[in-house]
Design an enzyme around this catalytic site. Structure first.
Site, PDB file in Angstrom:
ATOM      1  N   GLU A  96      -3.374   7.611  -4.184  1.00  0.00           N
ATOM      2  CA  GLU A  96      -3.300   6.308  -3.521  1.00  0.00           C
ATOM      3  C   GLU A  96      -3.002   5.211  -4.531  1.00  0.00           C
ATOM      4  OE1 GLU A  96      -6.931   4.264  -2.146  1.00  0.00           O
ATOM      5  OE2 GLU A  96      -6.073   4.395  -0.146  1.00  0.00           O
ATOM      6  N   TYR A 145       0.842  -1.200   0.000  1.00  0.00           N
ATOM      7  CA  TYR A 145       0.000   0.000   0.000  1.00  0.00           C
ATOM      8  C   TYR A 145       0.875   1.247   0.000  1.00  0.00           C
ATOM      9  CZ  TYR A 145      -3.322   3.563   1.428  1.00  0.00           C
ATOM     10  OH  TYR A 145      -4.091   4.696   1.469  1.00  0.00           O
TER      11      TYR A 145
END
Ligand code: GDP
Ligand code: MN
Length: 397
Positions: free
Chosen positions: A207, A119
């Site tokens: 993101e 992530y």
């Protein structure tokens, strides 16, 4: 302002960040050519909506097939079939709410072999007033869940704007993610690229979930979600062009045309307020008295009669609204002008639900007089508490 994954990836690509080759599909008949233009032997067919969690999502329509909004295909024909199945159907994910979102665009991409999923995000950290990196080995899944149950698995730090991005930032992320060899160098370069893109395009959030190590051992951005600072979009004509208004709430879209700060919520009490702070306080006090706000709405300090009328139209177009609370503090704004605006709006759009009006400030007496002389069924309130109590009582009985 949000954009689609395929648009985000095109931006990343233009800055030299590693992403797969892909084609966007707007109509079913384009699917075959799009898939055929890619090498294979694996294709990924991805529904393009402004919401995450597509992979684990599901479609409302049975003919869209069993799988979620991200599908692997082993041939051009299969990729074409999956694209056709998803186009026009309604995808429901954790982020769309029960209503789901209609899929109007499909992205077909060269499939990657995945070694690990991680992530990565950049965001504006309001606490430090800086841009922060967030990284975790726990990629591909719900980061909120990771933050909740295993916060130690999340690395987060902000970048000093005076120095900007430095290689040590990238190395810190690389070592934290357990990267080795050439990946460390790739990570240092990629983080620098992402930081540059973030700053140059006035982003609020970038993101990459997941950021992957491919089976060849290279870093790649497998998903990309970008949010831009809406107040800065005017500086970027290229970004403004990427706006897909079909993804936006029609009420919010209408509000933006009149420069009203409106956010749709799912409660039953419509709010019309001037000033963001007062609007927040109004929503709080509605909740305190046991109801839920249907929207956030700041008509601004210089609201005109026309603006108030538009705001009223938008509030009443929401079928969930069972009552309206107008809470205005006349500072720069005069209460009599607001009162005239409210009356004009009510006369124009009609009023099917109870309306409580609380006015305070400049020319308040004149404003109250206008409302009481209007002959309209308006409930007057003296202060914030009184206003909230009255509207909740009127709606809930
Ligand atoms: P999201 O569910 O909306 O976040 O969509 P993503 O783009 O993140 O895709 C969801 C998941 O699908 C990823 O976490 C991967 O596990 C898988 N996936 C996406 N692209 C590929 C690919 O190119 N190859 C493989 N093997 N899996 C992929
Ligand atoms: Mn994702």
């Amino acid at each position: 302002m949000n954009i689609h994954e395929y648009q985000a990836k095109a931006l990343l690509r233009s800055y030299g960040a590693p992403v797969s080759d892909g084609r966007v599909v707007l109509k079913a008949e384009e699917a075959k050519t799009a898939a055929g233009a890619l090498d294979g032997p694996l294709w990924v067919v991805k529904a393009q909506i402004h919401a995450g969690g597509r992979g684990k999502g599901s479609f409302k329509e049975a003919d869209a097939g069993e799988k979620g909004g991200v599908r692997l295909a082993k041939s051009v024909e299969e990729a074409e079939m999956e694209a056709k199945r998803m186009l026009g159907r309604t995808l429901v994910t954790k982020q769309t709410g029960d209503a789901g979102k209609q899929v109007n665009r499909i992205y077909i991409e060269d499939g990657s072999g995945i070694e690990t999923e991680m992530y990565l995000a950049l965001l504006v950290d309001r606490q430090t007033s800086r841009v922060s990196f967030v990284a975790s080995t726990e990629g591909g899944m719900d980061i909120e869940e990771v933050a909740e149950s295993t916060p130690e698995k999340i690395l987060s730090f902000s970048v000093d704007p005076a120095t900007g991005y430095q290689a040590f930032h990238g190395r810190r992320i690389a070592f934290n993610l357990g990267l080795t060899g050439k990946q460390v160098k790739q990570c240092v370069a990629l983080m620098g690229t992402l930081y540059k893109l973030f700053i140059e395009k006035d982003m609020e959030m970038l993101e990459i979930n997941p950021l992957i190590v491919t089976d060849a051992g290279d870093l790649k951005c497998l998903d990309a979600k970008i949010g831009f600072d809406g107040n800065a979009v005017y500086r970027h004509a290229d970004i403004a062009e990427l706006r897909d208004t079909t993804e936006e709430d029609p009420k919010e879209l209408e509000a933006s045309k009149y420069d009203l700060n409106y956010i749709a919520l799912d409660g039953e009490i419509g709010c019309m307020v001037n000033g963001a702070g007062l609007a927040m306080a109004t929503m709080d006090i509605i909740k305190l008295y046991g109801a839920e706000p249907a929207n956030f709405l700041d008509v601004g300090g210089g609201a005109t009669k026309e603006k108030v009328t538009e705001a009223f139209k938008i509030i009443t177009s929401d079928p969930n609204v069972k009552g309206i609370l107008v809470n205005i503090f006349g500072g720069i704004m005069r209460c009599d002008v607001i009162a005239e605006g409210v009356i004009a709006a009510v006369k124009e759009v009609g009023l099917q639900v109870p309306l409580v009006v609380r006015l305070e400030g400049t020319n308040v007496e004149k404003g109250k007089e206008i409302i009481s002389n209007s002959g309209l069924d308006v409930i007057a309130a003296d202060d914030l508490k009184d206003g909230a109590e009255k509207i909740v009582k009127a709606v809930k009985g």
